[in-house]
Structures are given as C-alpha cells and as structure tokens.
Design an enzyme around this catalytic site. Structure first.
Site, PDB file in Angstrom:
ATOM      1  CG  HIS A 146       2.298   0.491  16.988  1.00  0.00           C
ATOM      2  ND1 HIS A 146       1.776   1.095  15.871  1.00  0.00           N
ATOM      3  CD2 HIS A 146       1.394  -0.457  17.355  1.00  0.00           C
ATOM      4  CE1 HIS A 146       0.625   0.521  15.568  1.00  0.00           C
ATOM      5  NE2 HIS A 146       0.348  -0.417  16.459  1.00  0.00           N
TER       6      HIS A 146
HETATM    7  P1  TYD Z   1      -0.676  -4.337  15.519  1.00  0.00           P
HETATM    8  O1  TYD Z   1      -0.420  -3.374  14.407  1.00  0.00           O
HETATM    9  O2  TYD Z   1       0.337  -4.400  16.612  1.00  0.00           O
HETATM   10  O3  TYD Z   1      -2.119  -4.057  16.179  1.00  0.00           O
HETATM   11  P2  TYD Z   1      -2.750  -2.732  16.791  1.00  0.00           P
HETATM   12  O4  TYD Z   1      -1.835  -1.599  16.506  1.00  0.00           O
HETATM   13  O5  TYD Z   1      -4.052  -2.579  16.128  1.00  0.00           O
HETATM   14  O6  TYD Z   1      -2.960  -2.962  18.240  1.00  0.00           O
HETATM   15  O7  TYD Z   1      -0.878  -5.769  14.882  1.00  0.00           O
HETATM   16  C1  TYD Z   1      -1.291  -6.890  15.643  1.00  0.00           C
HETATM   17  C2  TYD Z   1      -0.817  -8.163  14.931  1.00  0.00           C
HETATM   18  O8  TYD Z   1      -1.447  -8.295  13.652  1.00  0.00           O
HETATM   19  C3  TYD Z   1       0.693  -8.201  14.691  1.00  0.00           C
HETATM   20  O9  TYD Z   1       1.128  -9.518  14.979  1.00  0.00           O
HETATM   21  C4  TYD Z   1       0.848  -7.930  13.236  1.00  0.00           C
HETATM   22  C5  TYD Z   1      -0.462  -8.400  12.626  1.00  0.00           C
HETATM   23  N1  TYD Z   1      -0.865  -7.572  11.459  1.00  0.00           N
HETATM   24  C6  TYD Z   1      -0.761  -8.073  10.183  1.00  0.00           C
HETATM   25  O10 TYD Z   1      -0.314  -9.208   9.955  1.00  0.00           O
HETATM   26  N2  TYD Z   1      -1.162  -7.291   9.125  1.00  0.00           N
HETATM   27  C7  TYD Z   1      -1.656  -6.039   9.302  1.00  0.00           C
HETATM   28  O11 TYD Z   1      -2.021  -5.344   8.304  1.00  0.00           O
HETATM   29  C8  TYD Z   1      -1.742  -5.518  10.643  1.00  0.00           C
HETATM   30  C9  TYD Z   1      -2.274  -4.136  10.905  1.00  0.00           C
HETATM   31  C10 TYD Z   1      -1.347  -6.326  11.688  1.00  0.00           C
END
Ligand code: TYD
Length: 139
Positions: free
Chosen positions: A52
C-alpha cells in the site's frame, strides 16, 4: 520523482562494552514529529507485508533485529533497500508504494509514523496510486 526523497539515514550509535545504544529523535533524525510507533515481528519465512501507499503519512523503518527488504515504488520507478543494521533507517515520504519481504528468522521491523492510524489514509490499489501521481507507464 518521489523515490529521490526516499533515503537511508545513519543513526547515532553509542558503543559501550555493556552493549550498543541507538536513538531516534523526531524532527532531527526523521523529518517529522513521531506520533505513532509499531513493529512487525514473528513474520513467517517467505511472508510479505505492506502492499500500500499513504496519502499523508510519512514513515521511518528500522531493522531493530535481523534483516528484511523494503521495495519502494513511486508509480514510475522501483527501488529495493536491504535493511540489516539497527543503526540505519529508511525514510519513506508520502505517496510511495511499499512492500516488505525477505524477512530473516526472528527479525523485528520498527516503524515510526508521522500520523496516528487512519485507514482512510491508505491507498491499497496500485492503479489508484498511478492515477494520483500521473504515472508515465500505465499498466
Ligand atoms: P497494515 O498497515 O495493512 O500492515 P502492513 O502494512 O504492515 O502489512 O495493517 C495490518 C492491520 O493492522 C490492519 O487491519 C490495520 C491494523 N493496524 C492498526 O490497527 N494500527 C496500526 O497502527 C497499524 C500499522 C495497523
């Protein structure tokens, strides 16, 4: 374009026979106020994270332990960074697609963020990023 602003930053390293210490201060080592910290750990071998971009969020990524790769893409060009030292970090400005892979066993990825968590700040569709940044190479 945006990739030019992505950069590896060398952090202070206080060496001591008791062990080393590294610190990060907002608006000094990273060019933003730090509003949030999160970390990735227990990442299974072969797994990928990210996938993303962000509209307003800037981030700074450190391999606090072990190693992994961060692949950055500004909608036109891609660059792969290998992080494997606790005293180097990678600055990621807004509107950059990121993927993290090649995690070593037991690695810990610390992320400093300029904003609180906001799902509306995510761009989870690569085509949307290309449209927003005016990609030269529409796929
Ligand atoms: P995501 O940002 O998609 O993970 P990555 O980019 O590391 O693969 O986040 C994964 C899940 O965690 C998503 O459901 C949102 C949640 N999340 C939070 O609740 N708070 C946060 O600060 C972050 C980074 C993620």
């Amino acid at each position: 374009m945006g990739l030019d602003k992505c950069k590896i930053v060398e952090l202070p390293k206080i060496m001591d026979r008791r062990g080393n210490l590294t610190f990060i201060e907002g608006n000094d080592h990273v060019p933003f106020d730090i509003k949030r910290v999160y970390y990735l750990y227990d990442v299974p071998g072969g797994e990928k994270r990210g996938g993303h971009a962000h509209k307003a969020l800037q981030q700074f990524i450190v391999a606090a332990s072990g190693s992994f790769d961060v692949v950055l893409d500004d909608g036109n060009d891609q660059k792969r960074f290998h992080l494997n030292r606790s005293y180097y970090g990678l600055y990621i400005p807004t509107m950059i697609w990121r993927e993290l892979d090649n995690f070593s066993s037991g690695s810990v990825c610390i992320v400093l963020a300029s904003e609180h968590y906001d799902e509306n700040d995510y761009i989870r569709d690569y085509k949307e990023l290309e449209n927003k940044v005016g990609s030269n190479d529409k796929k």
